[in-house]
Scaffold this motif. Sequence first.
Motif, PDB file in Angstrom:
ATOM      1  N   GLN A  33       0.816  -1.212   0.000  1.00 57.49           N
ATOM      2  CA  GLN A  33       0.000   0.000   0.000  1.00 57.49           C
ATOM      3  C   GLN A  33       0.851   1.263   0.000  1.00 57.49           C
ATOM      4  N   TRP A  34       2.018   1.201   0.647  1.00 62.23           N
ATOM      5  CA  TRP A  34       2.813   2.402   0.859  1.00 62.23           C
ATOM      6  C   TRP A  34       3.182   3.152  -0.425  1.00 62.23           C
ATOM      7  N   PRO A  35       3.551   2.476  -1.533  1.00 64.13           N
ATOM      8  CA  PRO A  35       3.834   3.233  -2.765  1.00 64.13           C
ATOM      9  C   PRO A  35       2.627   4.055  -3.240  1.00 64.13           C
ATOM     10  N   LEU A  36       1.430   3.559  -2.985  1.00 58.28           N
ATOM     11  CA  LEU A  36       0.229   4.316  -3.355  1.00 58.28           C
ATOM     12  C   LEU A  36       0.082   5.551  -2.470  1.00 58.28           C
ATOM     13  N   PHE A  37       0.394   5.410  -1.190  1.00 56.04           N
ATOM     14  CA  PHE A  37       0.390   6.564  -0.287  1.00 56.04           C
ATOM     15  C   PHE A  37       1.426   7.598  -0.738  1.00 56.04           C
ATOM     16  N   GLU A  38       2.613   7.127  -1.144  1.00 59.33           N
ATOM     17  CA  GLU A  38       3.654   8.043  -1.602  1.00 59.33           C
ATOM     18  C   GLU A  38       3.244   8.762  -2.878  1.00 59.33           C
ATOM     19  N   ALA A  39       2.616   8.042  -3.801  1.00 58.68           N
ATOM     20  CA  ALA A  39       2.152   8.670  -5.038  1.00 58.68           C
ATOM     21  C   ALA A  39       1.097   9.739  -4.735  1.00 58.68           C
ATOM     22  N   LEU A  40       0.227   9.435  -3.801  1.00 60.07           N
ATOM     23  CA  LEU A  40      -0.795  10.404  -3.397  1.00 60.07           C
ATOM     24  C   LEU A  40      -0.145  11.621  -2.741  1.00 60.07           C
ATOM     25  N   ARG A  41       0.863  11.375  -1.924  1.00 66.40           N
ATOM     26  CA  ARG A  41       1.589  12.483  -1.275  1.00 66.40           C
ATOM     27  C   ARG A  41       2.246  13.371  -2.326  1.00 66.40           C
ATOM     28  N   ASN A  42       2.846  12.773  -3.344  1.00 66.01           N
ATOM     29  CA  ASN A  42       3.484  13.543  -4.416  1.00 66.01           C
ATOM     30  C   ASN A  42       2.453  14.365  -5.188  1.00 66.01           C
ATOM     31  N   THR A  43       1.308  13.774  -5.465  1.00 67.05           N
ATOM     32  CA  THR A  43       0.249  14.486  -6.172  1.00 67.05           C
ATOM     33  C   THR A  43      -0.242  15.676  -5.353  1.00 67.05           C
ATOM     34  N   ALA A  44      -0.456  15.461  -4.070  1.00 67.09           N
ATOM     35  CA  ALA A  44      -0.915  16.557  -3.202  1.00 67.09           C
ATOM     36  C   ALA A  44       0.125  17.665  -3.150  1.00 67.09           C
ATOM     37  N   ALA A  45       1.398  17.301  -3.103  1.00 68.09           N
ATOM     38  CA  ALA A  45       2.464  18.306  -3.076  1.00 68.09           C
ATOM     39  C   ALA A  45       2.514  19.088  -4.384  1.00 68.09           C
ATOM     40  N   ILE A  46       2.313  18.412  -5.499  1.00 69.12           N
ATOM     41  CA  ILE A  46       2.317  19.087  -6.805  1.00 69.12           C
ATOM     42  C   ILE A  46       1.153  20.071  -6.897  1.00 69.12           C
ATOM     43  N   ILE A  47      -0.029  19.640  -6.486  1.00 72.95           N
ATOM     44  CA  ILE A  47      -1.198  20.533  -6.521  1.00 72.95           C
ATOM     45  C   ILE A  47      -0.938  21.744  -5.633  1.00 72.95           C
TER      46      ILE A  47
END
Length: 178
Positions: A33-47
Amino acid sequence: MIRYLIFLLLGLAGSAICIAGFYFGQKITFAQQWPLFEALRNTAAIIFAVVGAWLAIIYPERLKISFGRSSSVGGSGNDNVGLLLTPAVHSTIILVCLLMIGILAPLLKQIPGVLEHVEKLRGVSFFILALLTQWQVAIVVVTIIPADLIKSNFDREQSQQDMIAAQNSLVQRAPGDG
């Protein structure tokens, strides 16, 4: 009426995804699950970064006022700064949640008795992932609104300028001015 139906259907679909996330997520290890959390974190940071850049570009005078500097141009109260800030605020909340999950997950593994409920906790984790992901998708969609607003205002101003130019052209060609 159709708008409410669409929101109802989206809400039901979102709820179904979260429930499925809990149920099927129980079999997905946190390491998966953690890579999905990291991808979501990156998306939130980009936004967050993109919205911050838009804010600095579109409303530089409003930012000067916000940080205590006087503005050389009188700011209008109709600036829609709040509309632009909303995605950044929500992305910040998501980032905080994701950062806390990164800290809490390893700590929970150290608590005696937690391993007995590891499958349920995986389900809860995936439920949270599904919820935060859907929230971030909604934020990504909402970030389009300010861009559309700017485009609409630009088009309206361009149309007015074209109309004024056409009127000026007609006035210059009018016979009998001499």
